[in-house]
Design an enzyme around this catalytic site. Structure first.
Site, PDB file in Angstrom:
ATOM      1  N   ILE A 262      -8.070   5.750  -5.632  1.00 34.02           N
ATOM      2  CA  ILE A 262      -7.593   6.823  -5.217  1.00 34.02           C
ATOM      3  C   ILE A 262      -6.947   6.465  -4.075  1.00 34.02           C
ATOM      4  O   ILE A 262      -6.342   7.425  -3.145  1.00 34.02           O
ATOM      5  CB  ILE A 262      -8.794   7.574  -4.629  1.00 34.02           C
ATOM      6  CG1 ILE A 262      -9.758   6.776  -4.076  1.00 34.02           C
ATOM      7  CG2 ILE A 262      -9.493   8.360  -6.041  1.00 34.02           C
ATOM      8  CD1 ILE A 262     -10.996   7.713  -3.529  1.00 34.02           C
TER       9      ILE A 262
ATOM     10  N   VAL B 285      -4.549   3.063  -1.569  1.00 35.80           N
ATOM     11  CA  VAL B 285      -4.569   1.758  -1.150  1.00 35.80           C
ATOM     12  C   VAL B 285      -4.797   1.604   0.260  1.00 35.80           C
ATOM     13  O   VAL B 285      -3.828   2.214   1.096  1.00 35.80           O
ATOM     14  CB  VAL B 285      -3.201   1.041  -1.311  1.00 35.80           C
ATOM     15  CG1 VAL B 285      -3.237  -0.477  -1.032  1.00 35.80           C
ATOM     16  CG2 VAL B 285      -3.010   1.081  -3.050  1.00 35.80           C
ATOM     17  N   GLY B 286      -5.528   1.031   1.029  1.00 30.01           N
ATOM     18  CA  GLY B 286      -5.669   1.267   2.564  1.00 30.01           C
ATOM     19  C   GLY B 286      -4.760  -0.128   2.987  1.00 30.01           C
ATOM     20  O   GLY B 286      -4.027  -0.597   2.292  1.00 30.01           O
ATOM     21  N   GLY B 287      -4.964  -0.356   4.292  1.00 37.39           N
ATOM     22  CA  GLY B 287      -4.037  -1.530   4.817  1.00 37.39           C
ATOM     23  C   GLY B 287      -4.253  -2.753   4.203  1.00 37.39           C
ATOM     24  O   GLY B 287      -3.403  -3.551   3.907  1.00 37.39           O
ATOM     25  N   PHE B 288      -5.377  -3.066   3.639  1.00 38.13           N
ATOM     26  CA  PHE B 288      -5.467  -4.376   3.175  1.00 38.13           C
ATOM     27  C   PHE B 288      -6.215  -4.342   1.577  1.00 38.13           C
ATOM     28  O   PHE B 288      -6.608  -5.313   1.049  1.00 38.13           O
ATOM     29  CB  PHE B 288      -6.400  -5.221   4.090  1.00 38.13           C
ATOM     30  CG  PHE B 288      -6.219  -5.131   5.359  1.00 38.13           C
ATOM     31  CD1 PHE B 288      -5.066  -5.242   6.137  1.00 38.13           C
ATOM     32  CD2 PHE B 288      -6.955  -4.097   6.248  1.00 38.13           C
ATOM     33  CE1 PHE B 288      -4.617  -4.816   7.437  1.00 38.13           C
ATOM     34  CE2 PHE B 288      -6.673  -3.770   7.472  1.00 38.13           C
ATOM     35  CZ  PHE B 288      -5.675  -3.978   7.958  1.00 38.13           C
TER      36      PHE B 288
ATOM     37  N   GLU C  15      -7.753  -2.064  -1.778  1.00 36.32           N
ATOM     38  CA  GLU C  15      -7.757  -0.813  -2.736  1.00 36.32           C
ATOM     39  C   GLU C  15      -9.032   0.087  -2.375  1.00 36.32           C
ATOM     40  O   GLU C  15     -10.247  -0.555  -2.519  1.00 36.32           O
ATOM     41  CB  GLU C  15      -7.213  -1.023  -3.973  1.00 36.32           C
ATOM     42  CG  GLU C  15      -6.962  -0.112  -4.765  1.00 36.32           C
ATOM     43  CD  GLU C  15      -5.778  -0.573  -5.584  1.00 36.32           C
ATOM     44  OE1 GLU C  15      -5.483  -1.608  -5.814  1.00 36.32           O
ATOM     45  OE2 GLU C  15      -5.016   0.461  -6.400  1.00 36.32           O
ATOM     46  N   ILE C  16      -8.687   1.125  -2.785  1.00 35.80           N
ATOM     47  CA  ILE C  16      -9.954   2.172  -2.461  1.00 35.80           C
ATOM     48  C   ILE C  16     -10.023   2.875  -4.054  1.00 35.80           C
ATOM     49  O   ILE C  16      -9.048   3.423  -4.473  1.00 35.80           O
ATOM     50  CB  ILE C  16      -9.791   2.913  -1.563  1.00 35.80           C
ATOM     51  CG1 ILE C  16      -9.671   2.284  -0.118  1.00 35.80           C
ATOM     52  CG2 ILE C  16     -11.014   4.039  -1.711  1.00 35.80           C
ATOM     53  CD1 ILE C  16      -9.372   3.223   0.963  1.00 35.80           C
TER      54      ILE C  16
ATOM     55  N   ASP D 219      -9.355   2.839  16.471  1.00 36.42           N
ATOM     56  CA  ASP D 219      -8.105   3.137  15.616  1.00 36.42           C
ATOM     57  C   ASP D 219      -8.276   4.497  15.127  1.00 36.42           C
ATOM     58  O   ASP D 219      -7.983   4.847  13.977  1.00 36.42           O
ATOM     59  CB  ASP D 219      -8.076   2.196  14.533  1.00 36.42           C
ATOM     60  CG  ASP D 219      -6.993   2.090  13.877  1.00 36.42           C
ATOM     61  OD1 ASP D 219      -5.895   2.798  14.402  1.00 36.42           O
ATOM     62  OD2 ASP D 219      -6.876   1.602  12.684  1.00 36.42           O
TER      63      ASP D 219
END
EC number: 2.7.11.1
Lengths: 90, 599
Positions: free
Chosen positions: B53, B55-58, B60-61, B183
């Site tokens: 669902i 892609v985060g910074g580093f 995958e989600i 952040d």
């Protein structure tokens, strides 16, 4: 390996913080008492020993048997417990 | 802080937008996980991986659910074992985000919900021969960036304040556990997914969370400029995690959500962190003035109070969360927005959002304009009226107008006459010449063209009668009526657009705000008539004539009636970006704001 005990899972699931030695898998009242007498009152002190022995299974188990007269099974439970914990958190 | 050496070095660049490419080199991207894979967590719980669902910074989600269930109500965040941020995040959750702790906190502070996610499980798994770490969390809805984009980089004022309150709650929780988030940004704020979840926003991504300092203020070169460069705080630029820094970050976000552009973004400094740092220091050193330039129409009071408070905090002082929340909640009260229910992300063109940098709802205005062409000259629109007690100060507005107008370039010949007329309360008979949209006996107004527009060099536009039916009026004007109380007439050349979804129920003795856009040229004459009816037939008319291009703002002084509120009207032209060469936004879509105050 026939799965791990609940105690093992509980220990491995989170940072150890200030858990007592008796929360380590394989270490109950008896062994815990002996370890405390030997100066290893917290789980992290045992971890320290484990690390000092460079995570060596043989050496650690031998040390367990020596310091608190642990059985092979107990020693290996404790070793696995610390080993798994380190896999996750170290 | 538990941040391994590699990430530390990488941190400064890691979230900088412009450094996105570099990022993927610094951190290994995870292997793809196939849908249907089962992860086993440390407590031997099993999780089935669903579709990816995001892609985060580093990493995958993935959506996920417990094996045996089908609803995919959890997410799994998966990253290679060596990656720092997930490790940090996992630890943060494990130590601070236990469900029971959160519940306890909510109980203690009487909160119904807290925007603090919690961890369901964590563990390690081998994917394609490489060890990955994963954490399982509850699934949330979409993040705020979507709404920001929809609304042209802003959010409704009330929603911004509500978010501020919710985020302050989360901050308070985190800070009480000794951590700062460091952040906060729209992309890290998610809405709840479950029923009624849209009322609560959740702060996620604790990849930069760390203990705040309680002792000396020691700049740490290794951690300098951590965070998202646009919003990160001055303290974070120095590498010191503090609580005031969190509030500062929140403040920058709030400013942006209200539609202002942060100076360092405007000046395109983002690629050079030290420059951003300098800009922020200058900004915060004189926060009052800085905000005034950002919000030429008047600084929203809670933002002003909040930022001033933040700028006075010392590095190891505990912020007074209650005080901060009270500013926002009192602003909410003034806006008549309840602090519960779903968060409203539908942008209402409201004049109280104090900024003329970005005209609200351009697309909406465009469609409205189209609609007007078709059934011109009479456009009936049910005006949603926004009630708000805004406290803009007018001097400032005037200042800004002058500034704006100074930039104006081409006088392109069109006139618009606007005569919004307004009556507060009191049932009075509907006036003649006007099409009533909502024949209510509540506030209403009438068009009384007090002054006829004075065409300034308008040979081009004025002879084009696009609105034949309007011809019977004294001036061939497009006439727009909407209830409760604005009537607009535009010259044929100029299109008048009324944003027709300002809403609330008109109430007597309240301040009403209308927002409409006139598609007129730069130097249109705008005339505003305001009429207030106290008792039937006892009209107060106020005429405002702002004859451009130099003075856009006009203050209508109303003839005063004893014991009756003063009617004041502010008229203001809103210009795309104050830059008529910008192709994106039509320079011909100035917004004229008419305000009526109750003194």
């Amino acid at each position: 390996m026939s799965g791990t005990s609940q105690k093992h899972r509980n220990f491995v699931a989170e940072p150890m913080g200030n858990k007592s030695v008796t929360e380590l898998a394989g270490i109950g009242e008896t062994l815990g008492g002996r370890l405390k007498d030997a100066g290893f009152d917290m789980a992290y002190t045992v971890l320290g020993q484990y690390l000092v022995l460079k995570k060596d299974e043989e050496l650690f188990k031998d040390w367990m048997k020596e310091v608190c007269h642990a059985s092979s099974k107990q020693a290996s439970d404790c070793y696995n417990c610390l080993n798994d914990w380190c896999e996750e958190f170290l | 802080m538990p941040r391994v050496a590699k990430p530390k070095a990488a941190a400064p660049a890691k979230k900088v937008v412009s450094a996105k490419k570099a990022k993927s080199k610094l951190y290994k991207m995870p292997e793809k996980v196939k849908e249907g894979t089962v992860f086993t967590d440390l407590a031997k719980g099993q999780w089935r991986i669903g579709p990816s669902i995001g892609v985060g910074g580093f990493g995958e989600i993935y959506a996920a659910c417990k094996v045996g269930e089908k609803n995919y109500d959890a997410v799994v965040k998966c990253e290679p074992h060596g990656n720092g941020p997930l490790f940090v995040e996992m630890h943060f959750y494990l130590r601070n985000a236990k469900l029971e702790d959160i519940k306890q906190f909510m109980q203690k502070h009487g909160l119904k919900s807290l925007g603090m996610p919690y961890i369901l499980a964590n563990g390690s798994v081998e994917v394609n021969g490489e060890k990955h770490r994963f954490i399982v969390m509850p699934r949330y809805g979409s993040d705020l960036t979507k709404f920001l984009e929809q609304n042209g980089k802003r959010l409704p004022e009330g929603t911004v304040y509500r978010l501020a309150i919710q985020m302050l709650d989360v901050y308070q929780y985190m800070h009480s556990n000794g951590y700062v988030h460091a952040d906060l940004k729209a992309a890290n704020i998610l809405l709840g997914l479950e029923k009624g979840g849209a009322a609560q926003a959740y702060l996620v991504d604790f990849g930069l969370a760390s203990h705040f300092v309680t002792g000396d203020f020691k700049p740490d070169p290794k951690k300098m400029h951590n965070g998202t460069i646009e919003y990160t705080s001055r303290d974070a630029h120095l590498g010191v995690p503090t609580r005031r820094a969190d509030l500062e970050i929140l403040g920058y976000n709030l400013i942006e959500w209200l539609g202002a552009e942060l100076p360092w973004v405007t000046q395109k400094l983002l690629a050079v962190p030290p420059k951003v740092q300098k800009a922020k220091e200058a900004f915060m050193d004189n926060i009052g003035e800085s905000l005034k330039t950002l919000f030429p129409k008047g600084v929203p009071p809670p933002i002003g109070d909040f930022m001033k408070y933040v700028s006075k905090l010392t590095h190891n002082q505990e912020p007074d969360y209650d005080k901060c929340r009270s500013w926002f909640s009192s602003a909410l009260k003034q806006l008549k927005i309840p602090n519960n229910g779903d968060l409203d992300f539908k942008m209402k063109p409201q004049t109280s959002s104090n900024n003329n940098l970005s005209p609200p709802g351009t697309s909406k205005a465009a469609t409205a304009r189209k609609a007007k062409k078709i059934d011109s000259p009479v456009l009936n629109s049910s005006l949603d009226e926004k009630i708000s007690a805004s406290e803009d100060d007018e001097e400032e507005e005037e200042k800004s107008h002058r500034k704006k107008t100074a930039k104006k370039v081409t006088p392109s010949a069109r006139n618009a006459k606007v005569s919004p007329l307004k009556r507060v309360a009191d049932s009075s008979p509907p006036s003649q010449k006007r099409v009533k949209t909502e024949p209510k006996s509540t506030p209403r107004e009438r068009a009384t063209p007090k002054a006829s527009p004075k065409p300034r060099s308008t040979p081009k536009a004025s002879p084009k009668p696009q609105t034949p039916t309007a011809a019977r009026l004294r001036t061939p004007n497009a006439k727009i009526n909407f209830s409760p109380s604005i009537s607009l007439r535009g010259r044929p050349g100029g299109k008048t657009v009324i944003n027709d979804d300002l809403t609330p129920q008109p109430r007597s003795k309240k301040t009403y705000e209308f927002n409409f856009e006139l598609d007129v040229s730069m130097d249109a004459n705008v005339i505003v008539n305001v009429k207030r009816k106290k008792k039937a037939d006892q009209d107060k008319a106020t005429a405002v004539d702002s004859r451009t291009p130099s003075s856009r703002s006009a203050l209508a002084s109303s003839s005063k009636e004893e014991a009756s509120p003063v009617t004041r009207v502010n008229l203001r032209k809103v210009n795309g970006h104050g830059d008529s060469s910008t192709p994106g936004r039509s320079p011909r879509t100035p917004a004229v704001t008419v305000r009526k105050y109750q003194g």
